[in-house]
Motif scaffolding. Sequence first.
Motif, PDB file in Angstrom:
ATOM      1  N   TRP A 142       0.831  -1.211   0.000  1.00 50.81           N
ATOM      2  CA  TRP A 142       0.000   0.000   0.000  1.00 50.81           C
ATOM      3  C   TRP A 142       0.861   1.254   0.000  1.00 50.81           C
ATOM      4  O   TRP A 142       0.582   2.213  -0.738  1.00 50.81           O
ATOM      5  CB  TRP A 142      -0.915  -0.032   1.217  1.00 50.81           C
ATOM      6  N   ARG A 143       1.920   1.271   0.814  1.00 47.81           N
ATOM      7  CA  ARG A 143       2.802   2.440   0.838  1.00 47.81           C
ATOM      8  C   ARG A 143       3.468   2.638  -0.523  1.00 47.81           C
ATOM      9  O   ARG A 143       3.599   3.771  -1.007  1.00 47.81           O
ATOM     10  CB  ARG A 143       3.850   2.278   1.941  1.00 47.81           C
ATOM     11  N   THR A 146       0.869   4.159  -2.888  1.00 51.22           N
ATOM     12  CA  THR A 146       0.536   5.569  -2.667  1.00 51.22           C
ATOM     13  C   THR A 146       1.706   6.494  -2.984  1.00 51.22           C
ATOM     14  O   THR A 146       1.501   7.705  -3.124  1.00 51.22           O
ATOM     15  CB  THR A 146       0.111   5.777  -1.196  1.00 51.22           C
ATOM     16  N   ARG A 149       1.095   6.780  -6.762  1.00 50.05           N
ATOM     17  CA  ARG A 149      -0.222   7.367  -7.017  1.00 50.05           C
ATOM     18  C   ARG A 149      -0.872   7.745  -5.682  1.00 50.05           C
ATOM     19  O   ARG A 149      -1.577   6.953  -5.073  1.00 50.05           O
ATOM     20  CB  ARG A 149      -1.125   6.388  -7.771  1.00 50.05           C
ATOM     21  N   PRO A 150      -0.639   8.971  -5.194  1.00 45.12           N
ATOM     22  CA  PRO A 150      -1.227   9.393  -3.918  1.00 45.12           C
ATOM     23  C   PRO A 150      -2.743   9.283  -3.962  1.00 45.12           C
ATOM     24  O   PRO A 150      -3.381   9.626  -4.954  1.00 45.12           O
ATOM     25  CB  PRO A 150      -0.776  10.851  -3.795  1.00 45.12           C
ATOM     26  N   GLY A 151      -3.304   8.768  -2.866  1.00 45.65           N
ATOM     27  CA  GLY A 151      -4.748   8.577  -2.790  1.00 45.65           C
ATOM     28  C   GLY A 151      -5.359   9.420  -1.704  1.00 45.65           C
ATOM     29  O   GLY A 151      -4.760  10.379  -1.205  1.00 45.65           O
ATOM     30  N   SER A 153      -5.791   8.780   1.318  1.00 48.43           N
ATOM     31  CA  SER A 153      -5.063   8.698   2.587  1.00 48.43           C
ATOM     32  C   SER A 153      -4.111   9.868   2.759  1.00 48.43           C
ATOM     33  O   SER A 153      -3.825  10.290   3.878  1.00 48.43           O
ATOM     34  CB  SER A 153      -4.269   7.393   2.651  1.00 48.43           C
ATOM     35  N   GLN A 154      -3.577  10.398   1.625  1.00 49.49           N
ATOM     36  CA  GLN A 154      -2.646  11.514   1.709  1.00 49.49           C
ATOM     37  C   GLN A 154      -3.371  12.853   1.778  1.00 49.49           C
ATOM     38  O   GLN A 154      -2.881  13.799   2.388  1.00 49.49           O
ATOM     39  CB  GLN A 154      -1.712  11.513   0.493  1.00 49.49           C
ATOM     40  N   GLN A 172      -6.887   0.591   1.891  1.00 55.87           N
ATOM     41  CA  GLN A 172      -5.636   0.053   1.361  1.00 55.87           C
ATOM     42  C   GLN A 172      -5.887  -0.717   0.066  1.00 55.87           C
ATOM     43  O   GLN A 172      -5.173  -0.540  -0.932  1.00 55.87           O
ATOM     44  CB  GLN A 172      -4.962  -0.854   2.392  1.00 55.87           C
ATOM     45  N   GLU A 175      -6.833   1.688  -2.843  1.00 55.70           N
ATOM     46  CA  GLU A 175      -5.730   2.507  -3.337  1.00 55.70           C
ATOM     47  C   GLU A 175      -4.693   1.671  -4.068  1.00 55.70           C
ATOM     48  O   GLU A 175      -4.074   2.148  -5.032  1.00 55.70           O
ATOM     49  CB  GLU A 175      -5.119   3.291  -2.187  1.00 55.70           C
TER      50      GLU A 175
END
Length: 229
Positions: A142-143, A146, A149-151, A153-154, A172, A175
């Motif tokens: 997941w990290r 992101t 491709r930032p989702g 969560s960011q 998770q 994303e």
Amino acid sequence: MLIDRGATTTNFMIDLGAQPAAAAYSMIQFTYYGIIVGTMAVLASRQYRLSIGLQRLPAGCLVVGAILGVALCVVVLIMDIAHVAGRVDVMADVSIAYGPLYILTFLFLCVGLAGQPTVRYLSARRRAARTRTLIKELSPAWRAATIVRPGLSQTDAASVQTDSLEAQLHRQVVEIRDAMIDPRVSFSLSASDRLVLERAERHLLGTDGARLHTTVAPATRRKSQRGAA
């Protein structure tokens, strides 16, 4: 109103059961009980068929307890009829089954009724523990997803902090899937991470069983392959 009660008694049917009115009172009462526990047996058997694993235990106890309850009601009806007919010998013979049936009915129904919330509590704890494990196992992938491709969560970190475990795992999975299918970025999963992702999806869908695995897993793999491509 029709029963000649005489002195106060704590053995109502034993002392007064020879009177037709008392027999009718008892028979109406236990016929009603029989209908209720018979209906419970039908509903509990349906719940037993729809349940799996430990969840079947309370439903099974309710089925057994309800069947015993119906048998208890039948015994009482026979005793009432025998008493009012003057066949005290038949009543005495049948009454041998009354005590064991009464105790077993009480025990099985209590275990079944108390077992349902207990099983739900244990199942919820077990599911929460599995959710935490999947979150931990899926976090590296997941990290990585992101980063490319930032989702949400960011952009909405405050909301993520208050999400439930199920919502965190769902986010998770979403994303990671978004990063896999987005043509603007290059992202793919290793075979082990893909298996963890599929397990997380089945966990969220509640289809962890082997029967549903055969239908869910192929579709999930096809999605993964399209995302990796």
